[in-house]
Design a protein around this motif. Structure first.
Motif, PDB file in Angstrom:
ATOM      1  N   TYR A  27       0.813  -1.238  -0.007  1.00 43.48           N
ATOM      2  CA  TYR A  27       0.001  -0.108   0.003  1.00 43.48           C
ATOM      3  C   TYR A  27       0.927   1.228  -0.079  1.00 43.48           C
ATOM      4  CZ  TYR A  27       0.880   0.269   5.046  1.00 43.48           C
ATOM      5  OH  TYR A  27       1.660   0.247   6.179  1.00 43.48           O
ATOM      6  N   ALA A  28       0.248   2.323  -0.298  1.00 42.36           N
ATOM      7  CA  ALA A  28       1.059   3.409  -0.118  1.00 42.36           C
ATOM      8  C   ALA A  28       0.615   4.370   1.067  1.00 42.36           C
ATOM      9  CB  ALA A  28       0.464   4.528  -1.451  1.00 42.36           C
ATOM     10  N   PHE A  29       1.609   4.710   1.532  1.00 42.38           N
ATOM     11  CA  PHE A  29       1.685   5.593   2.973  1.00 42.38           C
ATOM     12  C   PHE A  29       0.864   6.814   2.873  1.00 42.38           C
ATOM     13  CE2 PHE A  29       3.932   3.001   5.839  1.00 42.38           C
ATOM     14  CZ  PHE A  29       4.736   2.205   5.139  1.00 42.38           C
ATOM     15  N   CYS A  30      -0.135   7.209   3.515  1.00 45.59           N
ATOM     16  CA  CYS A  30      -0.673   8.746   3.529  1.00 45.59           C
ATOM     17  C   CYS A  30       0.062   9.324   4.429  1.00 45.59           C
ATOM     18  CB  CYS A  30      -2.093   8.511   4.012  1.00 45.59           C
ATOM     19  SG  CYS A  30      -2.992   7.749   2.686  1.00 45.59           S
ATOM     20  N   SER A  49       3.355   3.399  21.732  1.00 45.12           N
ATOM     21  CA  SER A  49       4.244   4.477  21.197  1.00 45.12           C
ATOM     22  C   SER A  49       3.954   4.636  20.024  1.00 45.12           C
ATOM     23  CB  SER A  49       5.605   3.721  21.160  1.00 45.12           C
ATOM     24  OG  SER A  49       6.824   4.728  20.899  1.00 45.12           O
ATOM     25  N   THR A  50       4.502   5.900  19.491  1.00 46.59           N
ATOM     26  CA  THR A  50       4.027   6.576  18.148  1.00 46.59           C
ATOM     27  C   THR A  50       5.378   7.203  17.669  1.00 46.59           C
ATOM     28  OG1 THR A  50       1.731   6.730  18.597  1.00 46.59           O
ATOM     29  CG2 THR A  50       2.576   8.126  16.885  1.00 46.59           C
ATOM     30  N   ILE A  51       5.669   6.974  16.526  1.00 47.89           N
ATOM     31  CA  ILE A  51       6.710   7.786  15.882  1.00 47.89           C
ATOM     32  C   ILE A  51       6.169   8.571  14.652  1.00 47.89           C
ATOM     33  CG2 ILE A  51       7.518   5.959  14.294  1.00 47.89           C
ATOM     34  CD1 ILE A  51      10.203   6.986  14.574  1.00 47.89           C
ATOM     35  N   ASN A  52       6.330   9.865  14.666  1.00 46.32           N
ATOM     36  CA  ASN A  52       5.720  10.834  13.894  1.00 46.32           C
ATOM     37  C   ASN A  52       6.622  11.038  12.540  1.00 46.32           C
ATOM     38  OD1 ASN A  52       3.489  11.453  15.251  1.00 46.32           O
ATOM     39  ND2 ASN A  52       4.986  12.280  16.604  1.00 46.32           N
ATOM     40  N   GLU A  53       6.152  11.551  11.502  1.00 48.89           N
ATOM     41  CA  GLU A  53       7.031  11.839  10.197  1.00 48.89           C
ATOM     42  C   GLU A  53       8.268  12.735  10.306  1.00 48.89           C
ATOM     43  OE1 GLU A  53       4.165  11.479   6.110  1.00 48.89           O
ATOM     44  OE2 GLU A  53       3.989  13.462   7.507  1.00 48.89           O
ATOM     45  N   ASP A  54       8.220  13.619  11.492  1.00 42.89           N
ATOM     46  CA  ASP A  54       9.039  14.436  11.723  1.00 42.89           C
ATOM     47  C   ASP A  54      10.203  13.663  12.537  1.00 42.89           C
ATOM     48  OD1 ASP A  54       7.692  16.831  14.243  1.00 42.89           O
ATOM     49  OD2 ASP A  54       7.857  14.479  14.110  1.00 42.89           O
ATOM     50  N   GLY A  55       9.893  12.475  13.021  1.00 39.64           N
ATOM     51  CA  GLY A  55      11.017  11.740  13.861  1.00 39.64           C
ATOM     52  C   GLY A  55      10.628  11.927  15.390  1.00 39.64           C
ATOM     53  N   THR A  56       9.760  12.648  15.578  1.00 43.81           N
ATOM     54  CA  THR A  56       9.243  12.750  17.247  1.00 43.81           C
ATOM     55  C   THR A  56       8.820  11.406  17.692  1.00 43.81           C
ATOM     56  OG1 THR A  56       7.203  13.903  16.636  1.00 43.81           O
ATOM     57  CG2 THR A  56       9.189  15.328  17.022  1.00 43.81           C
ATOM     58  N   TYR A  93       1.059  -7.248  20.564  1.00 41.45           N
ATOM     59  CA  TYR A  93       1.332  -6.316  20.328  1.00 41.45           C
ATOM     60  C   TYR A  93       1.015  -5.916  18.823  1.00 41.45           C
ATOM     61  CZ  TYR A  93       3.680  -5.253  24.629  1.00 41.45           C
ATOM     62  OH  TYR A  93       4.064  -4.901  25.721  1.00 41.45           O
ATOM     63  N   TYR A  94       0.434  -4.925  18.421  1.00 42.78           N
ATOM     64  CA  TYR A  94       0.072  -4.579  17.185  1.00 42.78           C
ATOM     65  C   TYR A  94       0.676  -3.080  16.444  1.00 42.78           C
ATOM     66  CZ  TYR A  94      -3.843  -7.617  18.404  1.00 42.78           C
ATOM     67  OH  TYR A  94      -4.618  -8.608  18.971  1.00 42.78           O
ATOM     68  N   CYS A  95       0.985  -3.395  15.389  1.00 39.71           N
ATOM     69  CA  CYS A  95       1.397  -2.068  14.647  1.00 39.71           C
ATOM     70  C   CYS A  95       0.291  -1.451  13.962  1.00 39.71           C
ATOM     71  CB  CYS A  95       2.679  -2.064  13.677  1.00 39.71           C
ATOM     72  SG  CYS A  95       2.455  -3.292  12.416  1.00 39.71           S
ATOM     73  N   ARG A  96       0.522  -0.110  13.864  1.00 44.02           N
ATOM     74  CA  ARG A  96      -0.747   0.315  12.920  1.00 44.02           C
ATOM     75  C   ARG A  96      -0.012   1.362  12.027  1.00 44.02           C
ATOM     76  NH1 ARG A  96      -4.993   4.794  15.596  1.00 44.02           N
ATOM     77  NH2 ARG A  96      -3.215   5.891  15.419  1.00 44.02           N
ATOM     78  N   SER A  97      -0.616   1.468  10.773  1.00 42.64           N
ATOM     79  CA  SER A  97      -0.237   2.493   9.916  1.00 42.64           C
ATOM     80  C   SER A  97      -1.298   3.403   9.124  1.00 42.64           C
ATOM     81  CB  SER A  97       0.692   1.557   8.775  1.00 42.64           C
ATOM     82  OG  SER A  97       1.260   2.460   7.723  1.00 42.64           O
ATOM     83  N   PHE A  98      -1.170   4.364   8.638  1.00 47.92           N
ATOM     84  CA  PHE A  98      -2.146   5.051   7.727  1.00 47.92           C
ATOM     85  C   PHE A  98      -1.728   5.064   6.316  1.00 47.92           C
ATOM     86  CE2 PHE A  98      -5.747   7.205   7.967  1.00 47.92           C
ATOM     87  CZ  PHE A  98      -5.682   8.276   7.229  1.00 47.92           C
ATOM     88  N   GLY A  99      -2.625   4.435   5.559  1.00 46.43           N
ATOM     89  CA  GLY A  99      -2.137   4.143   3.964  1.00 46.43           C
ATOM     90  C   GLY A  99      -3.359   4.112   3.311  1.00 46.43           C
ATOM     91  N   ALA A 100      -2.983   3.855   1.991  1.00 44.51           N
ATOM     92  CA  ALA A 100      -4.137   3.724   0.977  1.00 44.51           C
ATOM     93  C   ALA A 100      -3.745   2.482  -0.115  1.00 44.51           C
ATOM     94  CB  ALA A 100      -4.327   4.967   0.088  1.00 44.51           C
ATOM     95  N   PHE A 101      -4.657   1.726  -0.146  1.00 41.98           N
ATOM     96  CA  PHE A 101      -4.510   0.767  -1.080  1.00 41.98           C
ATOM     97  C   PHE A 101      -5.467   0.688  -2.347  1.00 41.98           C
ATOM     98  CE2 PHE A 101      -3.933  -3.562  -2.561  1.00 41.98           C
ATOM     99  CZ  PHE A 101      -5.096  -4.322  -2.725  1.00 41.98           C
ATOM    100  N   GLY A 102      -4.693   0.531  -3.514  1.00 36.90           N
ATOM    101  CA  GLY A 102      -5.318   0.419  -4.624  1.00 36.90           C
ATOM    102  C   GLY A 102      -6.106   1.806  -4.845  1.00 36.90           C
ATOM    103  N   GLY A 103      -5.585   2.843  -4.769  1.00 41.27           N
ATOM    104  CA  GLY A 103      -6.288   4.147  -5.020  1.00 41.27           C
ATOM    105  C   GLY A 103      -7.509   4.320  -3.999  1.00 41.27           C
ATOM    106  N   ALA A 107      -6.881   4.997   5.005  1.00 39.58           N
ATOM    107  CA  ALA A 107      -7.387   4.069   6.173  1.00 39.58           C
ATOM    108  C   ALA A 107      -6.381   3.690   7.171  1.00 39.58           C
ATOM    109  CB  ALA A 107      -8.303   2.961   5.638  1.00 39.58           C
ATOM    110  N   TRP A 108      -6.816   3.340   8.140  1.00 44.03           N
ATOM    111  CA  TRP A 108      -5.813   2.790   9.383  1.00 44.03           C
ATOM    112  C   TRP A 108      -5.458   1.402   8.939  1.00 44.03           C
ATOM    113  CZ3 TRP A 108      -2.761   6.088  11.914  1.00 44.03           C
ATOM    114  CH2 TRP A 108      -3.270   7.258  12.490  1.00 44.03           C
ATOM    115  N   TYR A 109      -4.512   0.900   8.984  1.00 45.38           N
ATOM    116  CA  TYR A 109      -4.039  -0.682   8.924  1.00 45.38           C
ATOM    117  C   TYR A 109      -3.617  -1.272   9.957  1.00 45.38           C
ATOM    118  CZ  TYR A 109      -5.068   0.295   3.717  1.00 45.38           C
ATOM    119  OH  TYR A 109      -5.604   0.752   2.439  1.00 45.38           O
TER     120      TYR A 109
END
Length: 120
Positions: A27-30, A49-56, A93-103, A107-109
């Motif tokens: 998928y593509a990352f949003c 825990s969360t890591i943000n785009e800016d690295g924080t 433990y689960y990871c969560r990501s925000f992306g878009a699949f197939g256009g 959504a949260w994955y």
């Protein structure tokens, strides 16, 4: 197809360490914001825990100073280094990501989870 695959869990004694990995693909990352959650039996899922785009980074009070989140953007992999583990860290433990699949819309994955069991 969206794949978020966690690994690295297992049994460990109190005071031990584990390193969780979450490999993302399909998928593509949003957003590059990514998080680790956990859910213990009979309890609600909680953010660890969360890591943000800016690295924080952000951590739950219960894991501050013991867990470290990191991200390898080149390989689309999220990590959670867990040190000085305690029995109360036992959870899936689960990871969560925000992306878009197939256009589709973003959504949260979620991954399927990896079990961490800390014995006293």
């Amino acid at each position: 197809q969206v794949h978020l695959v966690e690994s690295g869990g297992g049994p460990v004694q109190t005071g031990g360490s584990l390193r969780l990995s979450c490999a993302a693909s399909g998928y593509a990352f949003c957003s590059r914001d990514m998080s680790w959650f956990r859910q213990a039996p009979g309890k609600e899922r909680e953010v660890v825990s969360t890591i943000n785009e800016d690295g924080t980074t952000n951590y739950a009070d219960s894991v501050k100073g013991r867990f470290t989140i990191s991200q390898d953007n080149a390989n689309n992999t999220l990590y959670l280094q867990m040190n000085n583990l305690k029995p109360e860290d036992t959870a899936t433990y689960y990871c969560r990501s925000f992306g878009a699949f197939g256009g589709r819309h973003c959504a949260w994955y979620w991954g399927q989870g990896t079990q961490v069991t800390v014995s006293s």
